[in-house]
Design an enzyme around this catalytic site. Structure first.
Site, PDB file in Angstrom:
ATOM      1  N   ASP A 294      -1.476  -7.000   7.575  1.00 30.44           N
ATOM      2  CA  ASP A 294      -2.910  -6.945   7.302  1.00 30.44           C
ATOM      3  C   ASP A 294      -3.179  -7.541   5.920  1.00 30.44           C
ATOM      4  O   ASP A 294      -2.494  -8.460   5.521  1.00 30.44           O
ATOM      5  CB  ASP A 294      -3.435  -5.506   7.468  1.00 30.44           C
ATOM      6  CG  ASP A 294      -2.889  -4.535   6.442  1.00 30.44           C
ATOM      7  OD1 ASP A 294      -1.740  -4.704   5.997  1.00 30.44           O
ATOM      8  OD2 ASP A 294      -3.618  -3.588   6.063  1.00 30.44           O
TER       9      ASP A 294
ATOM     10  N   GLU B 221       5.385  -5.156   7.892  1.00 29.32           N
ATOM     11  CA  GLU B 221       4.685  -4.073   8.603  1.00 29.32           C
ATOM     12  C   GLU B 221       5.289  -3.718   9.951  1.00 29.32           C
ATOM     13  O   GLU B 221       5.239  -2.556  10.366  1.00 29.32           O
ATOM     14  CB  GLU B 221       3.203  -4.439   8.780  1.00 29.32           C
ATOM     15  CG  GLU B 221       2.383  -4.347   7.501  1.00 29.32           C
ATOM     16  CD  GLU B 221       2.612  -5.513   6.545  1.00 29.32           C
ATOM     17  OE1 GLU B 221       2.165  -5.412   5.401  1.00 29.32           O
ATOM     18  OE2 GLU B 221       3.243  -6.517   6.936  1.00 29.32           O
TER      19      GLU B 221
ATOM     20  N   GLY C  37       0.839  -1.190   0.000  1.00 23.70           N
ATOM     21  CA  GLY C  37       0.000   0.000   0.000  1.00 23.70           C
ATOM     22  C   GLY C  37       0.875   1.241   0.000  1.00 23.70           C
ATOM     23  O   GLY C  37       2.038   1.205   0.405  1.00 23.70           O
TER      24      GLY C  37
ATOM     25  N   GLY D 271       0.533  -4.921   0.859  1.00 19.90           N
ATOM     26  CA  GLY D 271      -0.659  -4.878   0.012  1.00 19.90           C
ATOM     27  C   GLY D 271      -0.543  -5.705  -1.251  1.00 19.90           C
ATOM     28  O   GLY D 271      -1.551  -6.167  -1.797  1.00 19.90           O
TER      29      GLY D 271
END
Length: 354
Positions: A151, A143, A71, A120
């Site tokens: 996530d 992360e 992301g 992501g």
């Protein structure tokens, strides 16, 4: 189906025959995902879902460097520091819906995780029906390095990796090559870069009734054994400890140099991110579905974004200022409040994800 390709588009749409071909197209940013790209992918998948001419979907990334670096955390940093709460919610809600959609697509999705595929990117490629890596692949859920937690359904994949490989990868943010990704359950087949063009042609021109899986197997090669096969002994021993301090103690007591190096890495990591992530992977292991894991992650990421200084500080140190010297809060594991992990899992975002 005719290609609709403009080099300025952040997502290229094309393909022919029964193949729908989506290419992430921000090569200078290693195809980092922003909300516009997520929405473009949703729109095209909407169209193809009802298009009887399209029966296989192909997802890849433009450029030589990688499929998707994750992301767009710089954009996330701006949203959080700017207090744009609704945009933060929208980004994660729409990204997770896309990840879930790929996982549950009635038309098989073939994802090519060539080069860098992180965060992501794993949300897109890691839940596809056929997940392909190459000799250039570098996969990770990094992360914790920005004071955050895996996530995009990453906790679901990590929770299902063999032994304690999931805890190891989640806490260290460690990078997998093709062999490691196959071993850990993040990929299905290894296809050398030299064979990708021929694979694309075969998917476009396939003769019925050959399935995409059968076609991929024509180009698949067996990589070298994963380093995890020999590292499992110390990884499983250390990362089965009850908590992060226990993991550190076990790592430091091991004879392997790599175990002690891992202890040093974790000792410098964000205590909050480590403690919450360890619990997240273990809870995800017991959850019934990817959908449930995404809901758990959604609560955690918004808790980090809205209540913890570490995420903004981690992005600042790694991506914005690039001084690589984050000041975590707290900085030491022994200063982590006893109820911090319970607080993270008790956080209930409004609106809920599903």
């Amino acid at each position: 189906m005719h290609a609709e390709r403009s080099e300025n588009d952040s997502v290229l749409v094309g393909g022919r025959g029964g193949l729908g071909h989506l290419t992430l197209n921000r090569p200078k940013a290693i195809n980092a995902l922003d909300l516009d790209m997520i929405r473009r992918l949703h729109l095209t998948l909407d169209r193809w879902e009802s298009d009887t001419d399209v029966d296989v979907l192909l997802l890849d990334g433009a450029g030589e460097r990688g499929f998707c670096a994750g992301g767009d955390v710089r954009a996330l940093h701006e949203m959080v520091t700017g207090g744009r709460v609704d945009e933060v919610h929208a980004f994660f809600r729409e990204e997770y819906a896309l990840d879930h959609r790929i996982a549950t697509s009635k038309k098989p999705v073939v994802a090519i995780a060539d080069g860098v595929c992180m965060g992501g990117g794993i949300g897109l490629a890691g839940h596809a029906a056929i997940r392909i890596v190459t000799e250039r692949s570098r996969l990770a859920m990094p992360e914790t390095r920005i004071g955050f937690t895996p996530d995009v359904g990453g906790s679901w994949l990590l929770g299902r990796a063999p032994g304690r490989i999931g805890e190891y990868l989640a806490l260290t943010g460690g990078t997998m090559d093709a062999s490691d990704a196959l071993y850990a359950g993040f990929a299905d087949q290894m296809v050398p870069v030299a064979h990708l063009e021929a694979l694309y042609e075969a998917l476009e021109n396939r003769a019925d009734p050959s399935s995409p899986t059968e076609l991929v197997l024509l180009f698949d090669e067996t990589p070298e054994p994963s380093r995890f096969e020999t590292a499992r002994e110390w990884i499983d021993d250390a990362f089965s400890a009850a908590d992060v301090p226990g993991i550190l103690d076990r790592l430091r007591a091991r004879p392997e140099a790599e175990a002690r190096e891992t202890a040093e890495l974790l000792a410098a990591s964000a205590p909050t991110a480590l403690a919450v992530t360890l619990e997240a992977v273990r809870r995800a292991r017991e959850l019934p579905s990817l959908q449930a894991a995404l809901a758990q992650e959604y609560g955690l990421v918004l808790w980090f974004a809205f209540t913890q200084p570490d995420l903004v500080e981690g992005i600042r140190a790694q991506v914005v200022d690039k001084d690589r010297s984050p000041s975590w809060s707290p900085a030491r594991l022994e200063d982590l409040p006893a109820d911090r992990v319970a607080e993270a899992f008790a956080y209930r975002p409004e609106p809920a994800l599903w």
